[in-house]
Write a protein that holds these residues in place. Structure first.
Motif, PDB file in Angstrom:
ATOM      1  N   TRP A 161      -3.205   4.674  12.596  1.00  8.80           N
ATOM      2  CA  TRP A 161      -3.120   4.868  11.186  1.00  8.80           C
ATOM      3  C   TRP A 161      -3.625   6.436  10.872  1.00  8.80           C
ATOM      4  O   TRP A 161      -4.465   6.818  11.414  1.00  8.80           O
ATOM      5  N   THR A 162      -2.629   7.231  10.265  1.00  9.13           N
ATOM      6  CA  THR A 162      -2.722   8.413   9.697  1.00  9.13           C
ATOM      7  C   THR A 162      -2.119   8.758   8.840  1.00  9.13           C
ATOM      8  O   THR A 162      -0.961   8.017   8.429  1.00  9.13           O
ATOM      9  N   THR A 163      -2.304   9.732   7.951  1.00  6.26           N
ATOM     10  CA  THR A 163      -1.602   9.980   6.579  1.00  6.26           C
ATOM     11  C   THR A 163      -0.862  11.452   6.846  1.00  6.26           C
ATOM     12  O   THR A 163      -1.576  12.263   7.457  1.00  6.26           O
ATOM     13  N   HIS A 164       0.373  11.137   6.477  1.00  3.18           N
ATOM     14  CA  HIS A 164       1.333  12.603   6.930  1.00  3.18           C
ATOM     15  C   HIS A 164       1.070  13.462   5.769  1.00  3.18           C
ATOM     16  O   HIS A 164       1.172  14.786   6.026  1.00  3.18           O
ATOM     17  N   VAL A 165       1.036  12.996   4.468  1.00  6.92           N
ATOM     18  CA  VAL A 165       1.068  13.963   3.442  1.00  6.92           C
ATOM     19  C   VAL A 165       0.127  13.446   2.497  1.00  6.92           C
ATOM     20  O   VAL A 165       0.157  12.309   1.894  1.00  6.92           O
ATOM     21  N   PRO A 166      -1.011  14.270   2.262  1.00  6.74           N
ATOM     22  CA  PRO A 166      -1.588  15.328   2.926  1.00  6.74           C
ATOM     23  C   PRO A 166      -1.955  14.801   4.333  1.00  6.74           C
ATOM     24  O   PRO A 166      -2.556  13.588   4.360  1.00  6.74           O
TER      25      PRO A 166
ATOM     26  N   TRP B 103       0.971  -1.199  -0.120  1.00  8.67           N
ATOM     27  CA  TRP B 103       0.025  -0.015   0.176  1.00  8.67           C
ATOM     28  C   TRP B 103       0.951   1.260  -0.049  1.00  8.67           C
ATOM     29  O   TRP B 103       0.256   2.373  -0.072  1.00  8.67           O
ATOM     30  N   ASN B 104       2.210   1.350   0.156  1.00  6.79           N
ATOM     31  CA  ASN B 104       3.208   2.327   0.289  1.00  6.79           C
ATOM     32  C   ASN B 104       2.765   3.298   1.245  1.00  6.79           C
ATOM     33  O   ASN B 104       2.373   4.291   1.211  1.00  6.79           O
ATOM     34  N   HIS B 105       2.332   2.658   2.638  1.00  2.38           N
ATOM     35  CA  HIS B 105       1.609   3.350   3.612  1.00  2.38           C
ATOM     36  C   HIS B 105       2.387   2.893   4.790  1.00  2.38           C
ATOM     37  O   HIS B 105       2.199   1.658   4.968  1.00  2.38           O
ATOM     38  N   HIS B 106       2.789   3.573   5.840  1.00  2.00           N
ATOM     39  CA  HIS B 106       3.167   3.061   7.233  1.00  2.00           C
ATOM     40  C   HIS B 106       2.503   3.385   8.366  1.00  2.00           C
ATOM     41  O   HIS B 106       1.898   4.565   8.536  1.00  2.00           O
ATOM     42  N   PRO B 107       2.342   2.599   9.307  1.00  2.00           N
ATOM     43  CA  PRO B 107       1.581   2.848  10.575  1.00  2.00           C
ATOM     44  C   PRO B 107       2.709   3.643  11.548  1.00  2.00           C
ATOM     45  O   PRO B 107       4.060   3.570  11.374  1.00  2.00           O
TER      46      PRO B 107
ATOM     47  N   CYS C 267       9.479  11.566   9.810  1.00  2.00           N
ATOM     48  CA  CYS C 267       8.253  10.912   8.947  1.00  2.00           C
ATOM     49  C   CYS C 267       7.997  11.630   7.719  1.00  2.00           C
ATOM     50  O   CYS C 267       7.567  12.452   7.752  1.00  2.00           O
ATOM     51  N   CYS C 268       7.967  10.692   6.627  1.00  2.00           N
ATOM     52  CA  CYS C 268       7.348  11.223   5.409  1.00  2.00           C
ATOM     53  C   CYS C 268       7.983  12.541   4.992  1.00  2.00           C
ATOM     54  O   CYS C 268       7.218  13.410   4.408  1.00  2.00           O
ATOM     55  N   VAL C 269       9.122  12.744   5.339  1.00  2.00           N
ATOM     56  CA  VAL C 269       9.850  14.094   5.079  1.00  2.00           C
ATOM     57  C   VAL C 269      11.111  13.600   4.018  1.00  2.00           C
ATOM     58  O   VAL C 269      11.797  12.642   4.411  1.00  2.00           O
TER      59      VAL C 269
HETATM   60  C1  LIG Z   1       7.670   9.211   0.069  1.00  2.00           C
HETATM   61  C2  LIG Z   1       6.569   8.055   0.438  1.00  2.00           C
HETATM   62  O1  LIG Z   1       5.947   7.648  -0.862  1.00  2.00           O
HETATM   63  C3  LIG Z   1       5.606   8.804   1.414  1.00  2.00           C
HETATM   64  O2  LIG Z   1       6.341   9.187   2.500  1.00  2.00           O
HETATM   65  C4  LIG Z   1       4.333   7.869   1.656  1.00  2.00           C
HETATM   66  C5  LIG Z   1       4.531   6.685   2.300  1.00  2.00           C
HETATM   67  N1  LIG Z   1       3.888   6.202   3.431  1.00  2.00           N
HETATM   68  C6  LIG Z   1       3.111   7.121   4.045  1.00  2.00           C
HETATM   69  N2  LIG Z   1       2.621   6.694   4.911  1.00  2.00           N
HETATM   70  C7  LIG Z   1       1.668   7.464   5.771  1.00  2.00           C
HETATM   71  N3  LIG Z   1       1.068   6.941   7.080  1.00  2.00           N
HETATM   72  N4  LIG Z   1       1.593   8.678   5.600  1.00  2.00           N
HETATM   73  C8  LIG Z   1       2.207   9.189   4.363  1.00  2.00           C
HETATM   74  O3  LIG Z   1       1.707  10.325   4.075  1.00  2.00           O
HETATM   75  C9  LIG Z   1       2.924   8.425   3.622  1.00  2.00           C
HETATM   76  N5  LIG Z   1       3.585   8.908   2.606  1.00  2.00           N
END
Ligand SMILES: C[C@H](O)[C@H](O)[C@H]1CNC2=NC(N)=NC(=O)C2=N1
Length: 127
Positions: free
Chosen positions: A72-77, A55-59, A123-125
């Motif tokens: 679970w939250t999304t960092h960007v956006p 899913w390309n998404h991390h906890p 995180c996500c930076v």
């Molecule tokens: C560069 C990379 O694709 C991004 O950092 C992705 C990866 N996984 C992510 N995971 C989460 N939880 N939030 C994000 O915004 C996110 N962005």
């Protein structure tokens, strides 16, 4: 808040018979998972991590012995997205497969372990 489907979110929530709590800002879903031992816990976390790759998404998560706290939250956006809802749903199913025990309320200690990493902006930076 990022895009999300209320129809898929509601059944996850404690208020609707689920196991997840929406944080007060409405931007994250969190809960603890408890297993019989560390092996089961780690196997669960491994299974979750494979889904994260897909899913390309991390906890934001922490683990001590047989308890894992997951947020679970999304960092960007910033906010709650369909990925958060989808992965929370998957976690429920995976936890069942690994013999989840009755959850204990997420302790402050487990939350602060997870918060520790997030607060540094690590995180996500893009570096
Ligand atoms: C560069 C990379 O694709 C991004 O950092 C992705 C990866 N996984 C992510 N995971 C989460 N939880 N939030 C994000 O915004 C996110 N962005």
């Amino acid at each position: 808040m990022s895009s999300q489907s209320p129809a898929k979110l509601e059944p996850l929530l404690v208020s609707h018979g689920g196991k997840w709590t929406l944080t007060s800002d409405g931007e994250a879903l969190e809960r603890s998972f408890k297993f019989k031992n560390f092996t089961k816990t780690w196997d669960f976390m491994t299974a979750v991590s494979l889904q994260c790759k897909i899913w390309n998404h991390h906890p934001e998560w922490s683990n001590v012995y047989s308890t894992t706290f997951i947020r679970w939250t999304t960092h960007v956006p910033k906010g709650l997205s369909d990925k958060d809802i989808g992965l929370a749903t998957l976690c429920d199913a995976l936890a069942k497969d690994f013999g989840e025990l009755d959850p204990e309320p997420a302790s402050c200690e487990m939350k602060s372990l997870a918060n520790e990493v997030v607060k540094d902006g690590n995180c996500c930076v893009k570096k």
